[in-house]
Design an enzyme around this catalytic site. Sequence first.
Site, mmCIF file in Angstrom:
data_model
loop_
_atom_site.group_PDB
_atom_site.id
_atom_site.type_symbol
_atom_site.label_atom_id
_atom_site.label_comp_id
_atom_site.label_asym_id
_atom_site.label_seq_id
_atom_site.Cartn_x
_atom_site.Cartn_y
_atom_site.Cartn_z
ATOM 1 N N ASP A 164 18.947 24.063 -31.117
ATOM 2 C CA ASP A 164 17.710 24.158 -30.338
ATOM 3 C C ASP A 164 17.885 23.667 -28.896
ATOM 4 O O ASP A 164 17.002 23.889 -28.066
ATOM 5 C CB ASP A 164 16.591 23.329 -30.988
ATOM 6 C CG ASP A 164 16.193 23.873 -32.347
ATOM 7 O OD1 ASP A 164 16.185 25.101 -32.488
ATOM 8 O OD2 ASP A 164 15.896 23.068 -33.247
ATOM 9 N N CYS A 186 3.445 1.684 2.787
ATOM 10 C CA CYS A 186 4.713 0.972 2.572
ATOM 11 C C CYS A 186 5.634 1.805 1.682
ATOM 12 O O CYS A 186 6.828 1.971 1.962
ATOM 13 C CB CYS A 186 4.456 -0.380 1.905
ATOM 14 S SG CYS A 186 3.192 -1.395 2.664
ATOM 15 N N CYS A 209 0.839 -1.198 0.000
ATOM 16 C CA CYS A 209 0.000 0.000 0.000
ATOM 17 C C CYS A 209 0.877 1.251 0.000
ATOM 18 O O CYS A 209 2.107 1.173 0.060
ATOM 19 C CB CYS A 209 -0.934 0.009 1.216
ATOM 20 S SG CYS A 209 -0.082 0.240 2.778
ATOM 21 N N ASP A 260 10.615 25.633 -33.617
ATOM 22 C CA ASP A 260 11.712 25.881 -34.545
ATOM 23 C C ASP A 260 11.152 25.720 -35.960
ATOM 24 O O ASP A 260 10.172 25.001 -36.163
ATOM 25 C CB ASP A 260 12.829 24.872 -34.288
ATOM 26 C CG ASP A 260 13.896 24.919 -35.351
ATOM 27 O OD1 ASP A 260 14.406 26.009 -35.620
ATOM 28 O OD2 ASP A 260 14.197 23.851 -35.922
ATOM 29 N N ASP A 276 14.588 20.459 -33.241
ATOM 30 C CA ASP A 276 15.256 19.224 -33.654
ATOM 31 C C ASP A 276 16.765 19.340 -33.782
ATOM 32 O O ASP A 276 17.441 18.338 -33.946
ATOM 33 C CB ASP A 276 14.690 18.750 -34.996
ATOM 34 C CG ASP A 276 15.182 19.597 -36.164
ATOM 35 O OD1 ASP A 276 15.318 20.821 -35.981
ATOM 36 O OD2 ASP A 276 15.423 19.031 -37.243
#
Length: 767
Positions: free
Chosen positions: A658, A26, A23, A453, A654
Amino acid sequence: MSTPATAPPTNEIIHIPVTGMTCAACQARVQRSLAKQPGVQDAVVNLMMRTATVTYDPDETNPDALVDTIRATGYGAELASPEQTTFDEQKARDRAQQTEFDELRRKAIVTGLAGAIAMTVSMRLMGSMTPTAGTRTASFGLLVLTAAVMAWAGGRFYRGAWTALRHRSADMNTLVAIGTSAAFVYSVVATVAPSFFMSRGMMADVYYEAVIVIIALVLTGNAFEARAKAQTSSALRSLVQLQPAHATVVRDGADGAQEVDVPVARVESGETVIVRPGDRIPVDGEIMSGESAIDESMLTGEAMPVAKREGDRVYGGTMNGTGAFRYRATTVGGDSMLAQIVRLMRDAQGSRAPIQRLADRISGVFVPVVVALALVTFLLWFVIGTSSGSEAPLAHAFIASIAVLIIACPCAMGLAVPTAVMVATGKGAQLGILIKGGEALQRAGDVTTVVLDKTGTVTEGKPAVVRVLSTTASDDSKRELVRMAASVETMSEHPLADAIVRYAREQGIDVGQPATFQSITGFGATAVVDGHDVVVGNEQLLIDRGVTIDTAAIQTGSPLAGGETLVHVAIDGRLAGVLALADPIKLSSRAAIRRLHALGLDVVMLTGDSQSAADAVARDAGIDRAVAGVLPEGKVAEIRRLQESGRVVAMVGDGINDAPALAQADIGMAIGAGADIAVEAADVVLVRGDLQSAAQAIELSKRTMRTMKQNLFWAFAYNVIGIPIAAGVLYPAFGVLMSPILASGAMAFSSVSVVANSLRLRRARFD
């Protein structure tokens, strides 16, 4: 004298399987213990995956010490074998989940049958003020049956409660163990010494059936929960199953080069691998000969097969179509694309969303508070019942207190967020979206502005011929214009030249071999093609060669766009036409930007290109605003300016340039086909490589956050409403008193309902 700079510590991350957790209490206990250890920078314990993800300084602690810390809290922990791969670890986890489910289901079924028998027998015993020999025998029979069920089926609860007690803590096992043990002891006294109750004017009722049915219902809930947990990791399991067991490689033998079938783990980088029609590709590599169409949907989420030929990359786990080919293995083992995706998903699913912190704090004190409430409930009802002269005040108080213990459920709070994170990251992977953790998943839902971009993100990232403008309108003259220009450009390495040659071949135009080729750097090129002098380049080159530029003679059909680059072509000293090239917008970009607008988001584009080119792309794609002429530091500054104005910014890019902007943004989204440094700097990787994935990622985050909030609301509401009802607040006005059996059923339902609500994300559509 200056002090030399000290290098910052290099932290390491380790995933440690933890056994015995049942649970949220724990989970909270293990998490607190790890966080207190010297050298531990962060510790996240995931109840769903039953793992501890620990970030630590290796100079101050080590994995063995972390394992000892977990064991000291009363739970099991083992380090994975160094020989185990990411795939082996997931397969072992899947086997453990299946074994757990099978055991819980078996015990739940047997205990349920025992409970039905106990309830049938108990109906004969209820209300008997004078026990007979038959009822005494039945009571002792139930005692033996209940003791056997508690030892065999319920043993996990009592062992867990004892372990927690030894470590001065409490969890769900404590609640179940106290409730069922109290009912069992009460029943044993009523069985062995019924006179104790009868002498006080009370019936010597037994509650053996309640003990058995409570255990059966809790086990049933645990079994459903285990099954549902396994379903939350189905996407990860599906990825692991994609790796084939064997590969066919070419190796030197006694009789020369031979085809050998080897386990995929033994394929070495640089070896030649043979793939036949219908085979699953074993490892990453590059095609040496042959061609085929390959289903890469497991990586990209895109259903259409991708044509592959010599020089193209292929990825392990993808499915080959009808062609056959040979390729050179380049990336094997844990460095393969599939292994990286599995590892990234596992890390994400083992992470914690910030919204979980409230549940973690409450879970840490939940069980002691519930035990205290149960004691208060018992005392209140006993005192009220005794003072008012009601019948059986002890039994009334006893039933109410047990119901409080049994209905309280810390599990639902512990499962509310992790289940949603696991299902959402799995759903994202199916869509070609890799989300690096619960925090990124939560932040993406708060985005108000998306910054894009241009090159490679909104556009294709490479120039292409978009229009052919000739001095005559016939198609034949246009094809001849393209043939002449492409024949010259076959000898050039310029990106524009490559685009012209590629366009000619796509149109099925035969490209000739030029003679006396000459490249004029920065201007263009000249050559003799089929006896004709051909000049291909910018306007200045043609003027220098004495060619008259008569723009009016060119059949444009439409005005020239601001973002186009014009390549002029002259044949035998006369202008033949112009090829208009541009970096075309991806087919998916317009629809994706419309989708972002539909989500209520502002869209901004940043580019180092000219303002005219940026405006042309923005206008065509439907982007709100374009900022041109910005270098990497300019992109960072623009994102910071947006953040300072109160915007929550997602950056999609990409390239290497960037990476700083991706790191600065609240959420960085890297196109998966982009540079490695951009992918590393991002919070979300868009493997498919288009903006539709960015819109889907934000929409997935918003849906996931709604699911998390629903889960947390019902987990808290369940306990806030259920515990008072179990304590008997409705009894004075309505005569409603919840039985422990009904309470156990409600407890089992609460955890299952939270997991089931999260599983709805698997069926969500993001078209």
